[in-house]
Write a protein that holds these residues in place. Structure first.
Motif, PDB file in Angstrom:
ATOM      1  N   SER A  85       0.826  -1.198   0.000  1.00  0.00           N
ATOM      2  CA  SER A  85       0.000   0.000   0.000  1.00  0.00           C
ATOM      3  C   SER A  85       0.864   1.253   0.000  1.00  0.00           C
ATOM      4  CB  SER A  85      -0.929  -0.016   1.225  1.00  0.00           C
ATOM      5  OG  SER A  85      -1.718   1.146   1.261  1.00  0.00           O
ATOM      6  N   ASN A  86       1.930   1.253   0.815  1.00  0.00           N
ATOM      7  CA  ASN A  86       2.840   2.412   0.851  1.00  0.00           C
ATOM      8  C   ASN A  86       3.550   2.598  -0.488  1.00  0.00           C
ATOM      9  OD1 ASN A  86       2.178   2.823   3.544  1.00  0.00           O
ATOM     10  ND2 ASN A  86       3.921   1.635   4.300  1.00  0.00           N
ATOM     11  N   TYR A  87       3.955   1.500  -1.097  1.00  0.00           N
ATOM     12  CA  TYR A  87       4.643   1.567  -2.385  1.00  0.00           C
ATOM     13  C   TYR A  87       3.718   2.115  -3.468  1.00  0.00           C
ATOM     14  CZ  TYR A  87       6.668  -0.137  -6.763  1.00  0.00           C
ATOM     15  OH  TYR A  87       7.139  -0.240  -8.050  1.00  0.00           O
ATOM     16  N   LEU A  88       2.489   1.605  -3.522  1.00  0.00           N
ATOM     17  CA  LEU A  88       1.547   2.088  -4.528  1.00  0.00           C
ATOM     18  C   LEU A  88       1.189   3.554  -4.295  1.00  0.00           C
ATOM     19  CD1 LEU A  88      -0.825  -1.002  -4.829  1.00  0.00           C
ATOM     20  CD2 LEU A  88       0.980  -0.292  -6.398  1.00  0.00           C
ATOM     21  N   ALA A  89       1.094   3.963  -3.013  1.00  0.00           N
ATOM     22  CA  ALA A  89       0.811   5.365  -2.709  1.00  0.00           C
ATOM     23  C   ALA A  89       1.940   6.267  -3.205  1.00  0.00           C
ATOM     24  CB  ALA A  89       0.605   5.547  -1.207  1.00  0.00           C
ATOM     25  N   ALA A 115       1.550   9.258  -5.899  1.00  0.00           N
ATOM     26  CA  ALA A 115       2.006  10.618  -5.635  1.00  0.00           C
ATOM     27  C   ALA A 115       2.919  11.125  -6.757  1.00  0.00           C
ATOM     28  CB  ALA A 115       2.733  10.670  -4.284  1.00  0.00           C
ATOM     29  N   GLU A 116       3.768  10.238  -7.271  1.00  0.00           N
ATOM     30  CA  GLU A 116       4.628  10.627  -8.394  1.00  0.00           C
ATOM     31  C   GLU A 116       3.795  10.949  -9.625  1.00  0.00           C
ATOM     32  OE1 GLU A 116       7.429   7.510  -9.055  1.00  0.00           O
ATOM     33  OE2 GLU A 116       8.351   7.684  -7.068  1.00  0.00           O
ATOM     34  N   ALA A 117       2.772  10.138  -9.878  1.00  0.00           N
ATOM     35  CA  ALA A 117       1.903  10.397 -11.034  1.00  0.00           C
ATOM     36  C   ALA A 117       1.161  11.723 -10.869  1.00  0.00           C
ATOM     37  CB  ALA A 117       0.915   9.248 -11.208  1.00  0.00           C
ATOM     38  N   TRP A 118       0.678  11.998  -9.658  1.00  0.00           N
ATOM     39  CA  TRP A 118      -0.027  13.258  -9.424  1.00  0.00           C
ATOM     40  C   TRP A 118       0.891  14.458  -9.649  1.00  0.00           C
ATOM     41  CZ3 TRP A 118      -4.714  15.108  -9.214  1.00  0.00           C
ATOM     42  CH2 TRP A 118      -4.951  16.351  -8.620  1.00  0.00           C
ATOM     43  N   LYS A 119       2.147  14.335  -9.214  1.00  0.00           N
ATOM     44  CA  LYS A 119       3.104  15.431  -9.440  1.00  0.00           C
ATOM     45  C   LYS A 119       3.319  15.665 -10.932  1.00  0.00           C
ATOM     46  CE  LYS A 119       7.616  17.144  -7.932  1.00  0.00           C
ATOM     47  NZ  LYS A 119       7.974  17.690  -9.250  1.00  0.00           N
ATOM     48  N   LEU A 131      -7.692   7.390  -8.680  1.00  0.00           N
ATOM     49  CA  LEU A 131      -9.046   7.475  -8.152  1.00  0.00           C
ATOM     50  C   LEU A 131      -9.013   7.472  -6.637  1.00  0.00           C
ATOM     51  CD1 LEU A 131      -9.293   4.963 -10.611  1.00  0.00           C
ATOM     52  CD2 LEU A 131     -11.583   5.941 -10.429  1.00  0.00           C
ATOM     53  N   GLU A 132      -9.967   8.158  -6.043  1.00  0.00           N
ATOM     54  CA  GLU A 132     -10.097   8.142  -4.596  1.00  0.00           C
ATOM     55  C   GLU A 132     -10.847   6.877  -4.195  1.00  0.00           C
ATOM     56  OE1 GLU A 132     -11.384  11.167  -0.981  1.00  0.00           O
ATOM     57  OE2 GLU A 132     -12.023  11.568  -3.037  1.00  0.00           O
ATOM     58  N   ALA A 159      -3.648   0.821 -19.104  1.00  0.00           N
ATOM     59  CA  ALA A 159      -3.181   1.924 -18.270  1.00  0.00           C
ATOM     60  C   ALA A 159      -2.947   1.456 -16.834  1.00  0.00           C
ATOM     61  CB  ALA A 159      -4.190   3.061 -18.283  1.00  0.00           C
ATOM     62  N   GLU A 160      -2.103   2.179 -16.117  1.00  0.00           N
ATOM     63  CA  GLU A 160      -1.950   1.957 -14.681  1.00  0.00           C
ATOM     64  C   GLU A 160      -3.159   2.551 -13.967  1.00  0.00           C
ATOM     65  OE1 GLU A 160       2.777   2.312 -13.814  1.00  0.00           O
ATOM     66  OE2 GLU A 160       1.733   4.175 -14.323  1.00  0.00           O
ATOM     67  N   VAL A 161      -3.570   1.919 -12.866  1.00  0.00           N
ATOM     68  CA  VAL A 161      -4.689   2.425 -12.072  1.00  0.00           C
ATOM     69  C   VAL A 161      -4.273   2.392 -10.608  1.00  0.00           C
ATOM     70  CG1 VAL A 161      -7.105   2.158 -11.442  1.00  0.00           C
ATOM     71  CG2 VAL A 161      -6.362   1.546 -13.745  1.00  0.00           C
ATOM     72  N   PHE A 162      -4.394   3.536  -9.935  1.00  0.00           N
ATOM     73  CA  PHE A 162      -4.057   3.628  -8.523  1.00  0.00           C
ATOM     74  C   PHE A 162      -5.217   4.225  -7.753  1.00  0.00           C
ATOM     75  CE2 PHE A 162       0.186   4.225 -10.566  1.00  0.00           C
ATOM     76  CZ  PHE A 162       0.764   3.043 -10.127  1.00  0.00           C
ATOM     77  N   TYR A 163      -5.612   3.556  -6.665  1.00  0.00           N
ATOM     78  CA  TYR A 163      -6.521   4.160  -5.699  1.00  0.00           C
ATOM     79  C   TYR A 163      -5.671   4.924  -4.682  1.00  0.00           C
ATOM     80  CZ  TYR A 163     -10.534   1.592  -7.469  1.00  0.00           C
ATOM     81  OH  TYR A 163     -11.540   1.126  -8.263  1.00  0.00           O
ATOM     82  N   TRP A 164      -6.010   6.220  -4.473  1.00  0.00           N
ATOM     83  CA  TRP A 164      -5.135   7.098  -3.704  1.00  0.00           C
ATOM     84  C   TRP A 164      -5.959   8.093  -2.928  1.00  0.00           C
ATOM     85  CZ3 TRP A 164      -2.615  12.103  -5.469  1.00  0.00           C
ATOM     86  CH2 TRP A 164      -1.544  12.455  -4.630  1.00  0.00           C
TER      87      TRP A 164
END
Length: 382
Positions: free
Chosen positions: A267-271, A275-279, A310-311, A360-365
């Motif tokens: 979970s920490n790694y995906l977060a 965060a890198e993608a959001w930046k 996505l949240e 595509a990559e998908v992250f819940y964040w």
């Protein structure tokens, strides 16, 4: 008819190759992907109704298909078995869908849980169709876990919430004892150091062999904190460069405790990746950013999305064009083709489904800025 049950444990590359390599000269291998996501459909009952509708439509499609009566009857029986399994699995943990592979003539059957939304599909032919399953598996990192002290080691593989022990390495290391004369003690201590260095080298070789076989993407190291750097230095570069965490932990920690800690580490790694993608989205918003639902839906329709954020736990209704499949928040005519709209219960899960199909990559964040963007954003490839 082969007995079918849902696969438990990690889906290994060797198992996928077994499924992929199967060939039926008569062309009666059935591959089914079925969406049973309760959150997407609005509850367990709604998910079961959707699954029943899908299998009913597939049976009608079979009746219209240009295939022989015998093969049609075989496929109908296999569809019935797949439908029964799908309905039983609605509501199971970490199960948004199922991938089912059946060849009753060869008495072969596999079923795999899918953690992400999947589009309902059925394929009939001489081989099983795996690309939708492979898209799903690629969305979650495969992690290696290596625990070692001076004489014992355990190697694990983790994927999709499952942790499996792959190998144990045990050595007989001379203990530390006191000698009456200094020279004898020094010689004995040298044997002690050489023995645990040999142990580290052996474990490093086993770690490389596991990487070559299972292709894990990242590695977690654990063991005695004072000796962990010595072990890490022995690792092959292919493994060492994938280390994302180091734990001070006992080698013989119970499996359930290890699994829970690996899930937190994942979970920490995906977060951090989110965060890198959001930046990147913020830094290159004009060139590659898509913030908010409408910009993200437009990018998905153009198939230009690299990463979707996505949240978690958020969803709201929307619409999908019945002609070009574009997602919309409003019910008016499609802005791309003018087509009519069909309502969808959770438009964010529809967006996830589109993103998965596009690779595509998908992250819940969880992030306040993402929440301000109505819980969805994307990084475009172009």
């Amino acid at each position: 008819m082969a007995h079918m049950r849902v696969h438990s444990g990690i889906i290994r590359p060797s198992l996928l190759e077994t499924v992929r390599s199967h060939h039926n000269d008569r062309g009666s291998a059935l591959s089914v992907y079925v969406d049973i996501d309760m959150h997407r459909w609005g509850g367990a009952d709604a998910a079961r109704i959707a699954a029943k509708t899908f299998f009913s439509e597939e049976r009608e499609r079979l009746h219209r298909a240009d295939i022989g009566r015998t093969d049609r009857e075989i496929f109908e029986e296999e569809l019935q078995q797949a439908a029964q399994l799908a309905l039983e699995q609605v509501g199971e943990r970490r199960t948004s869908g199922l991938a089912i592979f059946l060849d009753s003539q060869a008495r072969l059957a596999w079923a795999f849980r899918l953690p992400w939304p999947v589009r309902n599909r059925a394929f009939y032919g001489p081989r099983f169709v795996l690309w939708p399953l492979q898209q799903q598996l690629a969305l979650s990192p495969r992690l290696g876990l290596i625990l070692t002290d001076k004489d014992d080691a355990r190697l694990f593989l983790y994927h999709l919430g499952e942790l499996e022990e792959c190998l144990r390495v045990e050595e007989e290391i001379p203990g530390k004892i006191r000698f009456p004369e200094p020279l004898g003690e020094l010689q004995y201590m040298r044997k002690h150091v050489e023995a645990f260095r040999h142990h580290f080298a052996r474990v490093a070789d086993e770690a490389l062999a596991l990487y070559e076989k299972e292709h894990f993407e990242k590695v977690i190291l654990g063991g005695l904190w004072e000796t962990l750097p010595q072990f890490e230095a022995r690792l092959h570069r292919y493994v060492r460069d994938r280390v994302i965490a180091r734990w001070d932990i006992a080698v013989h920690t119970p499996l359930d405790q290890l699994a829970e800690r690996v899930r937190r580490e994942e979970s920490n790694y995906l977060a951090s990746l989110a965060a890198e993608a959001w930046k990147l989205i913020q830094d290159r918003r004009r060139q590659r950013g898509a913030v908010g639902p409408e910009q993200t839906f437009a990018a998905l329709w153009r198939q230009s999305v690299q990463t979707v954020l996505l949240e978690p736990g958020v969803g709201y209704g929307g619409y999908r064009c019945t002609r070009c499949r574009r997602l919309h928040l409003s019910s008016g005519p499609c802005i791309e083709c003018g087509g009519a709209m069909a309502p969808v219960h959770n438009i964010l899960l529809e967006a996830v489904q589109d993103a998965v199909e596009q690779g595509a990559e998908v992250f819940y964040w969880k992030n306040s800025e993402l929440n301000d963007a109505d819980s969805i954003a994307a990084l475009r490839r172009f």
